[in-house]
Design a protein around this motif. Structure first.
Motif, short mmCIF file in Angstrom:
data_model
loop_
_atom_site.label_atom_id
_atom_site.label_comp_id
_atom_site.label_asym_id
_atom_site.label_seq_id
_atom_site.Cartn_x
_atom_site.Cartn_y
_atom_site.Cartn_z
N THR A 4 0.81 -1.20 -0.06
CA THR A 4 -0.11 -0.05 -0.01
C THR A 4 0.90 1.22 0.12
OG1 THR A 4 -1.70 -1.00 1.39
CG2 THR A 4 -2.04 1.21 1.26
N ARG A 5 1.94 1.21 0.83
CA ARG A 5 2.69 2.51 0.92
C ARG A 5 3.42 2.54 -0.47
NH1 ARG A 5 5.71 0.86 6.53
NH2 ARG A 5 3.83 1.23 7.97
N TYR A 8 1.10 4.30 -2.56
CA TYR A 8 0.92 5.95 -2.26
C TYR A 8 2.10 6.47 -2.87
CZ TYR A 8 -3.39 5.88 0.68
OH TYR A 8 -4.46 5.88 1.31
N LYS A 9 3.27 6.08 -2.92
CA LYS A 9 4.34 6.76 -3.07
C LYS A 9 4.42 6.90 -4.78
CE LYS A 9 9.56 6.42 -2.85
NZ LYS A 9 10.63 5.72 -2.35
N CYS A 12 1.99 9.59 -5.40
CA CYS A 12 2.28 10.90 -4.98
C CYS A 12 3.63 11.36 -5.97
CB CYS A 12 2.95 10.92 -3.59
SG CYS A 12 1.48 10.53 -2.35
N ASN A 25 -0.99 12.97 9.42
CA ASN A 25 -0.85 12.29 7.93
C ASN A 25 0.57 12.71 7.22
OD1 ASN A 25 -3.02 10.65 8.51
ND2 ASN A 25 -4.30 11.60 7.24
N PHE A 29 3.59 10.26 6.21
CA PHE A 29 4.15 10.30 4.60
C PHE A 29 5.56 10.70 4.38
CE2 PHE A 29 -0.03 8.95 3.59
CZ PHE A 29 0.04 8.87 2.26
N MET A 34 7.17 8.90 1.41
CA MET A 34 6.35 8.55 0.30
C MET A 34 5.90 9.67 -0.41
SD MET A 34 3.66 5.81 1.96
CE MET A 34 3.05 6.73 3.44
#
Length: 239
Positions: A4-5, A8-9, A12, A25, A29, A34
């Motif tokens: 999941t990370r 997200y990375k 982003c 948050n 991050f 991330m």
């Protein structure tokens, strides 16, 4: 979680600007690398429409009952277990107290539990929560996690004291002891303790908490702030 990370990375990295609704948050991050710090924009949640959500006179002001309101999906992660447990304790302790619930059932196990206590009142669903917020004394949000709690923002805009889990997305709206009270997340005992504190307040103290709630959202959570942030982001990208 690791996968999941990575997602997200990746997302982003592709974005020009990344909006966050609370500082916790942002910190997470950044700690996990991330997101590029230069891309971060912090906004006050979705904001609240201060023209639509305004203080209104209660229609049941003199009946002597103190009413608490939970608004949200009826499911474990929203803290409904703790709300119901604390309600059971408090309705045995006080004859003049009512716990209301507004929202849809996401987990059917709670239907029977809500019906077991006459001091707990299920209101169904609503197309305009102002009607329900108007007639209560305090908004309760026992959630386990939030981006930024719209329930608290709307309740605060209508001049209501707030009781909430001490978590990111709630603590930004609640100044403990000023416009409401914070309690330990996932703890019915802590919630009941703060409900006791609220019950000890007189009408003047509760009214002052409500005024501080309205003042707080006027200063920092006006939806126009959020709209302006998005418009500025679009302008920066196009420029």
């Amino acid at each position: 979680m690791h996968f999941t990370r990575r997602l997200y990375k990746f997302a982003c990295n592709k974005a020009s600007i990344v909006f966050f609704q609370n500082q916790s948050n942002v910190d997470f991050f950044l700690h996990k690398k991330m997101v590029d710090p230069c891309k971060i924009r912090l906004i006050p949640g979705s904001g609240v429409n201060l023209g639509k959500f305004q203080p209104m006179d209660k229609r049941n002001n003199d009946d002597g009952i103190t009413r608490f309101l939970y608004i949200g999906r009826i499911m474990k992660d929203k803290g409904i277990d703790e709300y119901l447990e604390a309600a059971n304790v408090m309705t045995e302790r006080y004859p003049n107290i009512e716990f209301q619930i507004l929202g849809s059932f996401e987990e059917d196990q709670y239907r029977e539990r809500i019906g077991n206590n006459p001091g707990i009142k299920y209101l169904g669903r609503s197309d305009d929560v102002r009607e329900q917020i108007r007639d209560v004394d305090c908004i309760v949000n026992p959630s386990y996690h939030e981006g930024m709690s719209n329930v608290l923002l709307e309740g605060a805009a209508m001049g209501k004291p707030l009781l909430a889990s001490d978590i990111p997305g709630c603590r930004e709206v609640v100044d403990d002891g000023i416009n409401g009270l914070l309690f330990e997340p996932r703890s019915a005992d802590s919630l009941a303790e703060k409900l006791d504190v609220f019950m000890s307040l007189d009408r003047s103290d509760r009214g002052e908490m409500g005024r501080k709630s309205r003042e707080k959202v006027e200063l920092g959570f006006d939806r126009n702030i959020v709209v302006e942030a998005y418009l500025q982001a679009i302008s920066d990208i196009l420029g």
